[in-house]
Design a protein around this motif. Structure first.
Motif: not given
Length: 298
Positions: A275-289
């Motif tokens: 939680p809070g890592s920029s990688t987590l946020a980026a992976v979510a953005a990839v999933v959501l395109d």
């Protein structure tokens, strides 16, 4: 000279392990679709604690098999109604016993915990999105780093994962699928992507050991993303590729050509989905395109 000598020692160790350790021939079971939920819940109740407690809590599984090191595929979200599906594949040392508690009792290493963190990030990023996340321990990962020198487990895992991907594509043809592999799991998802249906748009490597190809462009029709933290020990693995040994360039190596994800807030090898890592946020953005949010995460 000292660095070259260390690489030679590592190579010799990998060669020795690969030659003397036997592989365990084991069939890969295919996960089913949502009709498997009550069947798996009944099997978990029969198996007793802690698995009976998982079923009592209403957790949903496409696959549960306590034999040997065990298999499990947990679903978070409405898989039947999802139009964005992420499949998270763990790496070396993952077993059913550690599915919830994590390897060595470290919770953030647990496939179930990592999948939960990704699912919550997706819901927080876009509450209206119809998303599902699968924690896919549908294969038998190598037991340790040295036994991961060969790709037998990865090929078996990729074959099992490919069956699930075809099932998902047939049941939800309008959905897009993102494969997320951690460490050795990155090799599994990359191999599965070579024969995956068109619904698999993105492949994400988190601290990946290899991809089965030498360039991201070799996975035609897929976008390949990679994250490799500066403190990740995977950087010290030599990029060896010989018959039956090693996997060549790591996906995190810029020469591989993957789209690089940010690694802010990531510590070590297991913190990419913290939680809070920029990688987590980026992976979510990839999933959501959502390309803009990937940029924001950078």
């Amino acid at each position: 000279m000292r660095r070259r000598g260390a690489s030679r020692v590592a190579l010799a160790a990998l060669l020795g392990v690969n030659l003397v350790l036997p592989t365990r021939p084991e069939p890969v079971a295919a996960a089913g679709f949502v009709e498997a939920y009550p069947v798996m819940a009944a099997a978990m109740c029969t198996a007793g604690p802690p698995y009976a407690d998982w079923a009592a809590d209403g957790r949903r599984f496409l696959l549960f098999d306590p034999r040997g090191d065990g298999r499990a595929v947990e679903v978070l979200g409405d898989l039947a109604g999802a139009d964005r599906i992420a499949v998270l594949v763990p790496g070396v040392g993952s077993t059913l016993a550690d599915f919830d508690r994590g390897l060595g009792g470290v919770a953030h290493r647990a496939p179930a915990v990592q999948a939960g963190q990704l699912y919550r990030e997706l819901r927080a990023t876009d509450p209206t999105a119809r998303v599902a996340v699968l924690a896919w321990l549908g294969y038998d990962p190598p037991d340790g780093v040295l036994t991961a020198a060969g790709g037998v487990s990865a090929r078996r895992g990729a074959a099992g994962l490919a069956l699930l991907l075809r099932e998902l594509a047939a049941r939800s043809p309008a959905a897009t699928i993102t494969l997320v592999g951690h460490s050795y799991g990155a090799l599994v998802v990359s191999l599965a992507a070579t024969e995956a249906p068109a619904q698999v748009r993105d492949v994400v490597s988190l601290g990946g050991i290899g991809a089965g190809v030498q360039r991201a462009g070799d996975l035609r029709g897929r976008r390949f993303w990679a994250a490799e933290a500066p403190t990740d020990w995977i950087r010290r693995v030599p990029p060896v590729r010989l018959p039956g040994l090693g996997f060549g360039r790591r996906p995190g190596d810029p020469a591989f050509g993957a789209r690089q994800l940010p690694v802010g807030g990531v510590a070590g090898h297991d913190g990419y989905l913290a939680p809070g890592s920029s990688t987590l946020a980026a992976v979510a953005a990839v999933v959501l395109d959502d390309a803009d949010r990937v940029g924001d995460a950078r």
